[in-house]
Structure formats: C-alpha cells, structure tokens
Design an enzyme around this catalytic site. Structure first.
Site, short mmCIF file in Angstrom:
data_model
loop_
_atom_site.label_atom_id
_atom_site.label_comp_id
_atom_site.label_asym_id
_atom_site.label_seq_id
_atom_site.Cartn_x
_atom_site.Cartn_y
_atom_site.Cartn_z
N ASP A 1 -37.02 -6.74 -52.46
CA ASP A 1 -36.40 -6.42 -51.18
C ASP A 1 -36.66 -7.60 -50.25
O ASP A 1 -37.77 -7.77 -49.75
CB ASP A 1 -37.02 -5.12 -50.65
CG ASP A 1 -36.47 -4.73 -49.29
OD1 ASP A 1 -35.63 -5.46 -48.75
OD2 ASP A 1 -36.89 -3.67 -48.78
N ASN B 1 -34.98 -8.04 -47.42
CA ASN B 1 -34.71 -7.60 -46.06
C ASN B 1 -33.78 -8.55 -45.30
O ASN B 1 -33.89 -8.68 -44.08
CB ASN B 1 -36.02 -7.38 -45.29
CG ASN B 1 -36.49 -5.93 -45.37
OD1 ASN B 1 -35.72 -5.01 -45.13
ND2 ASN B 1 -37.75 -5.73 -45.73
#
Length: 256
Positions: A148, A150
């Site tokens: 992840d 982001n």
C-alpha cells in the site's frame, strides 16, 4: 510464481472474513500483507504460519496499528525488518525477504489524510526511503516491492481525480515522486505494464464513507513495483473483488 499483495486493515478482522480459506485456494507462492494491526502476542498459530507457509512479520510498536508481513512457501534465506530508521521502523512499515537472487518487500507507506502532521511525516518517509529504493534497483537482484503506497499515480488511478487534486494520496508532489521512481530510477509498475489503459477495474481501495464500494468510487494505491527483468516476466494480473477481507482488494500477479 504467484505473488499477492493485500492491505488487511487488521489481520484479526480479515481472518474472521475468511482470509485463510481464500488464500488456500489461491496457492500463491508469496503473500505480502500490510496493516496487520497486531503484535506478536495477538497472533494465532494460523496467522503466524498458515499451512504450507513460513510467516515473517515486522510489527509496529503501537498496539493495533500498522505492521507488515510476508507468507512464503519457501523459507527465506534472510529477512530484513525495517529500514534502520527509528521513527519509520517503530511503525512497522518495511519487511524484505530474500530467496536466492529474489527480494520480496512488503511495504506500507504512511497516509497523510489525517492532517498536516501526518502528511509531513509521509513526505519525510518518502524522502528518506529514496536511497533504499535506489540501492535496491541497482543491486543486481530481482526485486518486487508489494504494498500500500497510499498514492494514486495518475488520473486513471482514481475515480474522482478532479476533486482530489489537493488531497493526500493525489498531491502533485506525491505523484511526481512516483514518476521519479519509474522514469528516473527504472522501477516498473507491473500492473500498468500489463493494463496500460484500465480505469475502473484497477482500483484497490474504497473509502468506507458513502457508497464508495457500491459505486466503485475507488483508488489504485496498492502496487507491485519491480526491477525491469522481473517485471518483464509478469504474465497476468488481477484485482480480486468477489470477496471482501478489508477496505482494500488483493492485487494478484503471476510471473513466469
């Protein structure tokens, strides 16, 4: 070689949603997990070492927060927990497992969406992570960094890009940082190599607000980013949405 990356939003929660029955059917070689939200004492035997897998983890010091993990069918030759940077490592954001000439990294970059202080930390992590990214891509090893990140890199990577241009995860500075990885350093966005024009089907995360999941108002913030020789071996990739284990969907990539 099949590699899966998935932000669990809590390993205990994902377990209760059928994660391990699904993983068994997938028969993946490596599974990279982010946002474990657990400490070693919270982990069951199944969570630590599912049948047929070795489990490796880098926990956050704060309870119920962050943390990354890797399951692998083959025992790792060595495992590197953290970047050697105290304030980043205390949040459990980097785990590297080495198998011969292959390095598989589970990465969880911070989110800056909760306010200016966390956005500043996110930018700081990005800046201090750069030398490690440079070292990995120049190491001569096959490397894949799953996780992840982001950050949605381009307009095709989120539904409402116009409305998010000033929001964390789609800020110009964040997007430029991703471009630097691909254009200047030579890392490869494996999903985009196989699906250069996909929009709605590429999303891997949906806000819990409103009807984001129902309306597929999503973001592509989970990536497998690889060194060129390894990326060239990718033959298929998909985002699994038939079951939900968290607010993220598993990103699955098969390498020849």
């Amino acid at each position: 070689m099949k590699i899966i990356s998935l932000n669990l939003n809590g390993i205990r929660s994902a377990t209760n949603k059928g994660l391990y029955a699904w993983l068994k059917k997938q028969d993946a070689d490596v599974i990279c997990m982010q946002e474990i939200k657990a400490q070693a004492g919270d982990m069951t035997d199944q969570m630590l070492n599912p049948e047929g897998y070795y489990g490796y983890f880098h926990y956050a010091e704060k309870k119920g927060y962050s943390g990354v993990g890797i399951y692998a069918k083959t025992k790792a030759d060595s495992v590197i927990e953290g970047l050697g940077i105290a304030d980043i490592d205390s949040e459990g954001r980097y785990l590297e497992a080495r198998f011969g000439n292959l390095s598989v990294v589970s990465l969880y970059l911070p989110s800056g969406s909760s306010g200016e202080e966390r956005q500043a930390f996110k930018f700081s992590v990005m800046e201090r992570f750069m030398p490690q990214l440079q070292a990995l891509v120049q190491s001569g090893r096959d490397v894949v960094i799953c996780g992840d990140w982001n950050i949605a890199h381009k307009e095709a990577d989120l539904k409402n890009w116009k409305g998010n241009r000033k929001n964390s995860g789609f800020l110009p500075e964040e997007r430029a940082w991703m471009t630097q990885l691909f254009v200047e350093m030579g890392w490869v966005d494996v999903y985009r190599t196989l699906h250069p024009d996909t929009t709605d089907a590429c999303y891997t995360w949906w806000s819990n607000r409103g009807q984001a999941w129902a309306n597929n108002v999503g973001w592509r913030i989970d990536y497998q980013i690889a060194t060129p020789a390894l990326a060239a071996k990718a033959v298929s990739t998909s985002v699994y949405k038939d079951e939900r284990f968290s607010d993220h969907a598993p990103l699955i990539i098969d390498y020849a």
